[in-house]
Every structure is written in structure tokens, then in C-alpha cells.
Design an enzyme around this catalytic site. Structure first.
Site, PDB file in Angstrom:
ATOM      1  N   LYS A 102       0.865  -1.186   0.000  1.00  0.00           N
ATOM      2  CA  LYS A 102       0.000   0.000   0.000  1.00  0.00           C
ATOM      3  C   LYS A 102       0.895   1.227   0.000  1.00  0.00           C
ATOM      4  O   LYS A 102       2.040   1.170   0.463  1.00  0.00           O
ATOM      5  CB  LYS A 102      -0.869   0.012   1.261  1.00  0.00           C
ATOM      6  CG  LYS A 102      -2.081   0.902   1.146  1.00  0.00           C
ATOM      7  CD  LYS A 102      -3.179   0.216   0.382  1.00  0.00           C
ATOM      8  CE  LYS A 102      -4.389   1.102   0.184  1.00  0.00           C
ATOM      9  NZ  LYS A 102      -5.498   0.328  -0.396  1.00  0.00           N
TER      10      LYS A 102
HETATM   11  P1  NAD Z   1     -12.914   7.915  -3.311  1.00  0.00           P
HETATM   12  O1  NAD Z   1     -11.893   8.906  -2.944  1.00  0.00           O
HETATM   13  O2  NAD Z   1     -13.301   7.723  -4.722  1.00  0.00           O
HETATM   14  O3  NAD Z   1     -14.278   8.221  -2.492  1.00  0.00           O
HETATM   15  C1  NAD Z   1     -14.322   8.364  -1.108  1.00  0.00           C
HETATM   16  C2  NAD Z   1     -15.709   8.840  -0.716  1.00  0.00           C
HETATM   17  O4  NAD Z   1     -15.782   8.939   0.713  1.00  0.00           O
HETATM   18  C3  NAD Z   1     -16.062  10.229  -1.252  1.00  0.00           C
HETATM   19  O5  NAD Z   1     -17.423  10.263  -1.622  1.00  0.00           O
HETATM   20  C4  NAD Z   1     -15.825  11.140  -0.053  1.00  0.00           C
HETATM   21  O6  NAD Z   1     -16.570  12.322  -0.101  1.00  0.00           O
HETATM   22  C5  NAD Z   1     -16.305  10.208   1.056  1.00  0.00           C
HETATM   23  N1  NAD Z   1     -15.832  10.604   2.377  1.00  0.00           N
HETATM   24  C6  NAD Z   1     -14.602  11.055   2.746  1.00  0.00           C
HETATM   25  N2  NAD Z   1     -14.597  11.352   4.049  1.00  0.00           N
HETATM   26  C7  NAD Z   1     -15.840  11.089   4.516  1.00  0.00           C
HETATM   27  C8  NAD Z   1     -16.453  11.196   5.782  1.00  0.00           C
HETATM   28  N3  NAD Z   1     -15.790  11.656   6.834  1.00  0.00           N
HETATM   29  N4  NAD Z   1     -17.748  10.817   5.875  1.00  0.00           N
HETATM   30  C9  NAD Z   1     -18.438  10.359   4.817  1.00  0.00           C
HETATM   31  N5  NAD Z   1     -17.904  10.229   3.600  1.00  0.00           N
HETATM   32  C10 NAD Z   1     -16.626  10.594   3.459  1.00  0.00           C
HETATM   33  O7  NAD Z   1     -12.431   6.528  -2.641  1.00  0.00           O
HETATM   34  P2  NAD Z   1     -12.837   5.054  -3.051  1.00  0.00           P
HETATM   35  O8  NAD Z   1     -11.864   4.585  -4.044  1.00  0.00           O
HETATM   36  O9  NAD Z   1     -14.293   5.010  -3.320  1.00  0.00           O
HETATM   37  O10 NAD Z   1     -12.493   4.265  -1.690  1.00  0.00           O
HETATM   38  C11 NAD Z   1     -13.422   4.180  -0.625  1.00  0.00           C
HETATM   39  C12 NAD Z   1     -12.996   3.063   0.317  1.00  0.00           C
HETATM   40  O11 NAD Z   1     -12.944   1.827  -0.405  1.00  0.00           O
HETATM   41  C13 NAD Z   1     -11.592   3.226   0.934  1.00  0.00           C
HETATM   42  O12 NAD Z   1     -11.608   2.686   2.238  1.00  0.00           O
HETATM   43  C14 NAD Z   1     -10.725   2.378   0.028  1.00  0.00           C
HETATM   44  O13 NAD Z   1      -9.551   1.924   0.688  1.00  0.00           O
HETATM   45  C15 NAD Z   1     -11.673   1.233  -0.271  1.00  0.00           C
HETATM   46  N6  NAD Z   1     -11.332   0.498  -1.492  1.00  0.00           N
HETATM   47  C16 NAD Z   1     -11.277   1.117  -2.707  1.00  0.00           C
HETATM   48  C17 NAD Z   1     -10.985   0.378  -3.845  1.00  0.00           C
HETATM   49  C18 NAD Z   1     -10.978   0.985  -5.222  1.00  0.00           C
HETATM   50  O14 NAD Z   1     -10.856   0.241  -6.199  1.00  0.00           O
HETATM   51  N7  NAD Z   1     -11.147   2.287  -5.366  1.00  0.00           N
HETATM   52  C19 NAD Z   1     -10.696  -0.991  -3.736  1.00  0.00           C
HETATM   53  C20 NAD Z   1     -10.763  -1.595  -2.489  1.00  0.00           C
HETATM   54  C21 NAD Z   1     -11.082  -0.844  -1.376  1.00  0.00           C
END
Ligand code: NAD
Length: 409
Positions: A102
Site C-alpha cells: 500500500k
Molecule cells: P474515493 O476517494 O473515490 O471516495 C471516497 C468517498 O468517501 C467520497 O465520496 C468522499 O466524499 C467520502 N468521504 C470522505 N470522508 C468522509 C467522511 N468523513 N464521511 C463520509 N464520507 C466521506 O475513494 P474510493 O476509491 O471510493 O475508496 C473508498 C474506500 O474503499 C476506501 O476505504 C478504500 O480503501 C476502499 N477500497 C477502494 C478500492 C478501489 O478500487 N477504489 C478498492 C478496495 C477498497
């Protein structure tokens, strides 16, 4: 409890159940390499800004290190290590030939201009290009990063090492990215929910869902559920939340979010704060934003019957134990959100072979891998009478342990 202590706690529980020796536990848990670098850039106003970047490579017994890159102001070495260990178990749970890593930069990326973001990304690659690469360590998007950031990573990496699109995944489809990578994590989460509903013999059309986060994962999940006629009643993001007990019109909400940069203020709904979203009366609660959001302070407010961990590390051990004692089923992150890394694997394969798959093929292969993993974990949990989380760790750690023993040190 820190993010890493949480990850370590879940590892310890499973390791004890598996009867792993102390030496083996130490070997499996100790990261192989932790890199911390200065990332200094010139801002648009001519001033110099200095950030700290991290890349942690936890384990490569089963293949090259693989894991996302996060741009967020709360990123630190402890969190990056926690997420790197989760990647090791996750790639193992879905049985793809990668290890776990990571990375991240401690930065409020929303405050940077596109030019500043590009310079930040290129300087970070300058600092770490020697330790990443298609057969070493392959970054991908995570919170605060996207396909554009991956394109810059590829371009900068190639300046040192020549043409090699497999050095990073989650790239734009116009630049060696895989069809379906954008939707993969959210779609995979939705698929896991449908599998769970089938096992629980409940009708998807009668279920209600609340989702925290409307970024890459949350938005595609909402869309998938809407297409399956599952009612998404509440959604929130960093700026606020919305609720409609009749079910939100997700395509309209999506369009609104595109135009306004947030879902907050969406007209066909009532406003909702983030605290209330976690406590809402919905059948399924899906944290899809930050880690550590379900904890001692709010665990007793949760009214959902199922918690689906789309985010990484969203539940602290205290909350996890509480949910188990109340019969609330928690589907663990290392299974639930593995669709992203699975399709990243397909992208890497396509880049290595210079051969592009159609979207249908990506979806079919991802659904097969995710469904097989779900069935295995369900079987372990049922046979051993343990939680789905313990069963997932049991499967993931077991495979990494076997590969480590077979390979030797
Ligand atoms: P992203 O940056 O695209 O979206 C994050 C979202 O969370 C946004 O809508 C943001 O406004 C919201 N957010 C941030 N702080 C917040 C808060 N305090 N309260 C409520 N909402 C809040 O990120 P993502 O890629 O969608 O990732 C989200 C989660 O999924 C993370 O934990 C990431 O590690 C996990 N994840 C992502 C992927 C991927 O392929 N993108 C894969 C596996 C896991």
C-alpha cells in the site's frame, strides 16, 4: 486502537485458531520493506510545498506486491502498513498471484490544482520508481487517486524504465486500462451482497441499504444495487448526506453529484448527517469511505442487520465483537472489496499479453472468482462455526503461509 493494531488483532485471532507458531506469525506479519520519502513540489503560486509519501511492501510470497495509492490528509505509516497487510490477505482470499502493498501521500488533495496534483505524483514516482514495477510492486487507485493519477504514474515510470503499462493498474481505458476496472470494486461489493441475501434466503427487492461514501466504490455500488432493484435509502459523502425512505433514484443522484461535486443538497430527498447515516434503520449498512468509522462511540447506535465492509478496515475490534454478540453479520473487507484488485489483475495480465478483453469477459471472470471465494469462506465459517471475517483470514493467511513454507526463506 490504531489502524495497524486493528489489522494485527484480526490476524492474531485467526493465527491462534490455525495454531500458527509464534515464529511463523512474526514472519507473516513483519513487512518486508517500508519506504518513506520526501515529495517536494512547486505550487502554482511559486511557493515550495513538502509532503511525505509512503510505500509499504508487506509480503510477496505469492507474487509481486500489489496495492493502492491513497492521497489523504490522514495518511501515515501506521495506516499504510495496516492496509498493506490487508492487501496480502485479500489477494490470497481471491487467489490471484500477488502479494500485498500500500502507498500514500499525506496531503489534502482536494486543495491541489490539477497541475499541482500531477507534479506531486511525478515527484513521488521519481522517489520510488526503483522499488515498483510490473514484476516488483504494482500500484492502483485508492481514496483520493483515480485513473488520471495512474496515467501520470505510468508515464513517469516509463521515463526511467521504458514502455511498460503493467507497472500500474486502474489506468484510463484509452491508455492501457482494463474495461470495467472503474466499476469493479463497487460491482464486486454488490455481488457479495446478492450472494449473502441468497444464503440468508431474503428477497433483495424488500431490502434497504445505507451507504457511507459516494466516491468510486460507493457510487458504483449504489448503481449496481439500483439495477438489481435493491432500495438504497441513504447515502453520504464528506460534505453531507441524503435520505429518501422510498428509495433514492441513483442515476439522478449520480448526475447531481457529477454536476455539484457532492450529493449534499440533492433535491428529491431529506438532508442527513454522517452520524445519523450510520444509525439509520436500514437492513444493510455499507461503510464505503474511511477506516475506523464503526467503533465504541457509535456501535450501539447501529440498527442494520448486515454490515458490508466496502471500505478497508472500517470496523474496530470492539465494534466487531459487539456486532457478533448481537447477531449482526459483518462481511469483511478482504472479501467484500476484492473486486477491484481482481480486475487490476486482469488489467496487468492484458498489459503483459498486449491483448484487450471485452467488458463482458471482465465481468464474467470477476464474478466467477468472487463467487468462488465467497462460497469457500461461507463453507469455512459454517464448518468451523466462526465469523465470516475469521473464515476469510483463515483462507487468506493459510494460502500465504503455505506459499511461504513451500518457497522457504
Ligand atoms: P474515493 O476517494 O473515490 O471516495 C471516497 C468517498 O468517501 C467520497 O465520496 C468522499 O466524499 C467520502 N468521504 C470522505 N470522508 C468522509 C467522511 N468523513 N464521511 C463520509 N464520507 C466521506 O475513494 P474510493 O476509491 O471510493 O475508496 C473508498 C474506500 O474503499 C476506501 O476505504 C478504500 O480503501 C476502499 N477500497 C477502494 C478500492 C478501489 O478500487 N477504489 C478498492 C478496495 C477498497
Amino acid at each position: 486502537m490504531s489502524a495497524y493494531e486493528t489489522a494485527e488483532y484480526y490476524f492474531d485471532q485467526s493465527a491462534r485458531l490455525m495454531g500458527l507458531s509464534d515464529n511463523m506469525q512474526r514472519l507473516l506479519l513483519t513487512p518486508e520493506r517500508e519506504v518513506k520519502v520526501q515529495v517536494a513540489i512547486e505550487m502554482d503560486n511559486g511557493e515550495i510545498a513538502t509532503y511525505i509519501g509512503f510505500r509499504t511492501q508487506h509480503d510477496q510470497a505469492r507474487g509481486p506486491y500489489k496495492g493502492g495509492l491513497r492521497y489523504h490528509h490522514e495518511v501515515d505509516q501506521d495506516e499504510v502498513l495496516a492496509l498493506a497487510t490487508l492487501m496480502t490477505w485479500k489477494t490470497s482470499v481471491v487467489n490471484i498471484p500477488f502479494g500485498g502493498a500500500k502507498g500514500g501521500i499525506q496531503v489534502n488533495e482536494k486543495k491541489l490544482s490539477p497541475g499541482e496534483l500531477e507534479r506531486l505524483t511525478r515527484r513521488f514516482v521519481d522517489a520510488i520508481h526503483d522499488v515498483i514495477g510490473p514484476d516488483k510492486d504494482i500500484p492502483a487507485p485508492d481514496m483520493g487517486t483515480n485513473a488520471q493519477v495512474m496515467a501520470w504514474i505510468m508515464n513517469q515510470y516509463q521515463k526511467f524504465h521504458g514502455f511498460n503499462p503493467a507497472c500500474v493498474t486502474g489506468k484510463p481505458t484509452e491508455l492501457h486500462g482494463a474495461e470495467g476496472r472503474d466499476e469493479a470494486t463497487g460491482r464486486g461489493v454488490g455481488l457479495m451482497m446478492m450472494q449473502l441475501m441468497a444464503k440468508q434466503k431474503i428477497d433483495p427487492k424488500l431490502q434497504t441499504v445505507a451507504i457511507q461514501g459516494f466516491g468510486n466504490v460507493g457510487s458504483y455500488l449504489a448503481r449496481y444495487l439500483y439495477d438489481q432493484q435493491v432500495k438504497v435509502i441513504a447515502v453520504s459523502d464528506a460534505y453531507g448526506g441524503v435520505v429518501s425512505y422510498e428509495g433514492l433514484n441513483i442515476p439522478k443522484l449520480w448526475e447531481y453529484a457529477q454536476q455539484n461535486g457532492s450529493i449534499a443538497g440533492y433535491p428529491e430527498s431529506e438532508p442527513l448527517d454522517n452520524k445519523s447515516l450510520l444509525a439509520i434503520d436500514a437492513d444493510f449498512l455499507v461503510p464505503a469511505a474511511l477506516g475506523g468509522v464503526l467503533k465504541v462511540d457509535n456501535m450501539k447506535d447501529v440498527r442494520a442487520k448486515y454490515i458490508i465492509e466496502a471500505a478497508n478496515n472500517p470496523t474496530t475490534p470492539e465494534a466487531d465483537r459487539y456486532f457478533e454478540s448481537k447477531g449482526i453479520i459483518v462481511m469483511p473487507d478482504i472479501l467484500v472489496n476484492a473486486g477491484g484488485v481482481t480486475v487490476s489483475y486482469f488489467e496487468w495480465v492484458q498489459n503483459q499479453q498486449y491483448f484487450k478483453w471485452e467488458l463482458d469477459r471482465t465481468r464474467r471472470e470477476m464474478d466467477r472468482i468472487m463467487t468462488e471465494s465467497f462460497e469457500k469462506i461461507w463453507e469455512i465459517a459454517t464448518q468451523k462455526k466462526i465469523s465470516l471475517r475469521l473464515a476469510a483470514y483463515f483462507l487468506g493467511i493459510g494460502r500465504v503461509g503455505k506459499a511461504t513454507v513451500l518457497g522457504g526463506i
